[in-house]
Design a protein around this motif. Structure first.
Motif, PDB file in Angstrom:
ATOM      1  N   ALA A   1      16.466  11.955  19.031  1.00  0.00           N
ATOM      2  CA  ALA A   1      15.565  10.927  18.631  1.00  0.00           C
ATOM      3  C   ALA A   1      15.533   9.658  19.580  1.00  0.00           C
ATOM      4  O   ALA A   1      14.650   9.087  20.104  1.00  0.00           O
ATOM      5  CB  ALA A   1      15.366  10.814  17.231  1.00  0.00           C
ATOM      6  N   ILE A   2      16.759   9.138  19.587  1.00  0.00           N
ATOM      7  CA  ILE A   2      16.805   7.819  20.401  1.00  0.00           C
ATOM      8  C   ILE A   2      16.674   8.199  21.706  1.00  0.00           C
ATOM      9  O   ILE A   2      16.005   7.440  22.365  1.00  0.00           O
ATOM     10  CB  ILE A   2      18.415   7.365  20.106  1.00  0.00           C
ATOM     11  N   ARG A   3      17.167   9.236  22.147  1.00  0.00           N
ATOM     12  CA  ARG A   3      17.160   9.455  23.820  1.00  0.00           C
ATOM     13  C   ARG A   3      15.549   9.600  24.207  1.00  0.00           C
ATOM     14  O   ARG A   3      15.244   9.235  25.217  1.00  0.00           O
ATOM     15  CB  ARG A   3      17.854  10.544  24.141  1.00  0.00           C
TER      16      ARG A   3
ATOM     17  N   GLY B   1      19.904 -11.248  26.057  1.00  0.00           N
ATOM     18  CA  GLY B   1      19.575 -11.372  24.714  1.00  0.00           C
ATOM     19  C   GLY B   1      19.959 -10.578  23.571  1.00  0.00           C
ATOM     20  O   GLY B   1      19.885 -10.912  22.286  1.00  0.00           O
ATOM     21  N   GLY B   2      20.374  -9.411  23.898  1.00  0.00           N
ATOM     22  CA  GLY B   2      20.735  -8.524  22.874  1.00  0.00           C
ATOM     23  C   GLY B   2      20.252  -7.152  23.313  1.00  0.00           C
ATOM     24  O   GLY B   2      20.112  -6.737  24.561  1.00  0.00           O
ATOM     25  N   CYS B   3      20.706  -6.315  22.056  1.00  0.00           N
ATOM     26  CA  CYS B   3      20.176  -4.843  22.435  1.00  0.00           C
ATOM     27  C   CYS B   3      19.070  -4.539  21.307  1.00  0.00           C
ATOM     28  O   CYS B   3      18.650  -5.118  20.670  1.00  0.00           O
ATOM     29  CB  CYS B   3      21.618  -3.922  21.971  1.00  0.00           C
ATOM     30  N   PRO B   4      18.442  -3.184  21.579  1.00  0.00           N
ATOM     31  CA  PRO B   4      17.483  -2.763  20.835  1.00  0.00           C
ATOM     32  C   PRO B   4      17.946  -2.082  19.499  1.00  0.00           C
ATOM     33  O   PRO B   4      18.987  -1.677  19.556  1.00  0.00           O
ATOM     34  CB  PRO B   4      16.863  -1.708  21.497  1.00  0.00           C
ATOM     35  N   VAL B   5      17.098  -2.250  18.417  1.00  0.00           N
ATOM     36  CA  VAL B   5      17.412  -1.760  17.144  1.00  0.00           C
ATOM     37  C   VAL B   5      16.459  -0.792  16.645  1.00  0.00           C
ATOM     38  O   VAL B   5      15.025  -1.267  17.030  1.00  0.00           O
ATOM     39  CB  VAL B   5      17.629  -2.602  16.002  1.00  0.00           C
ATOM     40  N   LEU B   6      16.474   0.390  16.667  1.00  0.00           N
ATOM     41  CA  LEU B   6      15.352   1.321  16.281  1.00  0.00           C
ATOM     42  C   LEU B   6      15.496   1.701  14.622  1.00  0.00           C
ATOM     43  O   LEU B   6      16.702   2.064  14.193  1.00  0.00           O
ATOM     44  CB  LEU B   6      15.416   2.594  17.077  1.00  0.00           C
ATOM     45  N   VAL B   7      14.217   1.918  14.272  1.00  0.00           N
ATOM     46  CA  VAL B   7      14.270   2.232  12.715  1.00  0.00           C
ATOM     47  C   VAL B   7      13.224   3.668  12.665  1.00  0.00           C
ATOM     48  O   VAL B   7      12.167   3.469  13.347  1.00  0.00           O
ATOM     49  CB  VAL B   7      13.468   1.000  11.833  1.00  0.00           C
ATOM     50  N   PHE B   8      13.959   4.705  12.182  1.00  0.00           N
ATOM     51  CA  PHE B   8      13.373   6.038  12.016  1.00  0.00           C
ATOM     52  C   PHE B   8      13.212   6.232  10.606  1.00  0.00           C
ATOM     53  O   PHE B   8      13.948   5.921   9.694  1.00  0.00           O
ATOM     54  CB  PHE B   8      14.224   6.982  12.636  1.00  0.00           C
TER      55      PHE B   8
END
Length: 312
Positions: free
Chosen positions: A168-170, A209-216
């Motif tokens: 899902a992330i990929r 500035g940072g990295c992505p956060v994903l919400v599933f």
């Protein structure tokens, strides 16, 4: 040189300002037209430029729509600017002063140019840059009957295993960059089934500035992407407070010119804010008041590796 790119759905953005940029001779700029696939609201492009090469990605949008653009690159002198329709020299957004993150409401209809380039000093040294450019255009115009905030299914399974989440992330990020992820499962909407919060880290998915956060969230067809949150740092926590039935998230921010601290993100009925460094994100937030989901880590390699991109 002109081309046309067809690419699929993805989600992302930051705040822009009106600045001027140095011009470039038209013959020195390669132009690529970006067309979203049917039903998609965004796109991702991966490419490389060298020396004085410049690429314009032309994206048609309408006045009042929201545009979000973000770029990850392996060269710190690689940036993008955005030129409004009809503009040749004056930029709506200058990435070299805004950390390659843009979010804004478009002032007029027409073809917007997202111009990718190297700073003159790097261009003179004939440096190369490998980059990943993400674009999204949303609202207010929607097809009749379309549901606001609808998102694409991100994986074909509801089991919630690491393999399902990795796929899902990929699929959400696209590309085949080396990256790892850190995840936690927590019931955000109170329906008794946990959502998944994942921070993705790696040289080509994170910026200064940072990295992505994903919400599933689980769905009958698999893990469905609810939100993508940009420029975040660990730790990531969940608050006891709620908005529109979903618990607030708290992320750490800082770096890339962003003052260090934390921001509380409230669900708006469709998603969490994309950019935690600007409103409607609430800063500063009390990180200690929340339950930590993703603690600090020393290296992105401490996380779970993302699977390779699926073969076409």
């Amino acid at each position: 040189m002109k081309g046309s790119i067809w690419i699929g759905a993805i989600a992302l953005a930051a705040a822009g300002a009106f600045t001027t940029i140095a011009g470039a001779a038209p013959e020195s700029i390669r132009t690529e037209t970006v067309r979203f696939e049917r039903g998609a609201s965004g796109a991702v492009v991966e490419d490389t430029i060298t020396g004085r090469q410049i690429v314009d990605y032309v994206l048609r949008a309408r006045e009042g729509q929201s545009m979000n653009v973000s770029m990850a690159t392996d060269n710190g002198a690689n940036y993008f600017n955005i030129l409004a329709p009809g503009e040749g020299e004056v930029a709506l957004f200058n990435g070299s002063t805004s950390e390659n993150q843009f979010e804004g409401v478009l002032p007029r209809s027409g073809d917007y140019r997202i111009r990718v380039y190297l700073m003159p000093s790097a261009a003179r040294r004939h440096e190369a840059a490998r980059y990943r450019l993400e674009m999204i255009v949303s609202g207010p115009a929607r097809a009749s009957g379309a549901r606001a905030g609808a998102t694409a299914t991100a994986a074909p399974s509801t089991s919630g295993s690491d393999a399902d989440l990795g796929r899902a992330i990929r699929k959400t990020l696209g590309g085949d960059w080396e990256a790892n992820y850190f995840d936690a499962r927590v019931d955000l909407d109170g329906d008794g089934t946990p959502e998944v919060v994942a921070m993705v880290a790696g040289p080509m998915v994170c910026g200064t500035g940072g990295c992505p956060v994903l919400v599933f969230t689980p769905s009958p067809d698999g893990l469905r992407l609810v939100s993508r949150i940009s420029v975040s740092r660990p730790p990531v926590a969940v608050s006891s407070r709620s908005s529109h039935g979903w618990r607030n998230l708290i992320v750490t921010i800082g770096g890339g010119g962003i003052p260090s601290g934390s921001a509380e993100l409230r669900f708006d009925g469709r998603r969490y804010p994309f950019n935690p460094t600007v409103p409607p994100a609430l800063a500063p937030a009390d990180l200690a008041s929340g339950e930590v989901l993703i603690p600090e880590f020393r290296s992105f390699r401490d996380g779970k590796p993302l699977p390779a991109a699926a073969a076409e």
